[in-house]
Design a protein around this motif. Sequence first.
Motif: not given
Length: 140
Positions: A76-84
């Motif tokens: 339920g928690q938004p995740q930090e992402v890396e756009i690879t």
Amino acid sequence: NEPSTILSRMDEADAHRGYDLILEGGKLATHFVHHWPDRGFKLVAKQPLSLSAWHHVAVTYDGSRAATGVKLYVDGQPQEVEITTNTPLEGTLRTAKPFHIGRRQASAPFRGRIDEVRLYGAVLTPEEVHSLAQGESLAD
């Protein structure tokens, strides 16, 4: 640490057209592809999952044809992402290949257990994803 596919509607023989949600090195990752690697994008969560516990995972996509329109959630928690990979998503994601749970087609089988899969025809809000992760149903 080879990719392990959670779900996929991807045509590997047609430049991987489609989309998927995978585990890669213990991290959630997703692709949205017309023609890989020059027309599509890939995002990878920065934090790995605890692989010895059950998790509610969700991905939303707003149809914007931009990597910034994709959100990953864990419990339920938004995740930090890396756009690879972030190349222009021109063309369709549509494929005649069926929806797969636990593998793409011939590659990347899932190693673990999948309990429940739901697809929605609208972008869920962060609040709706959180409610689903808590075991609640969405209001009509």
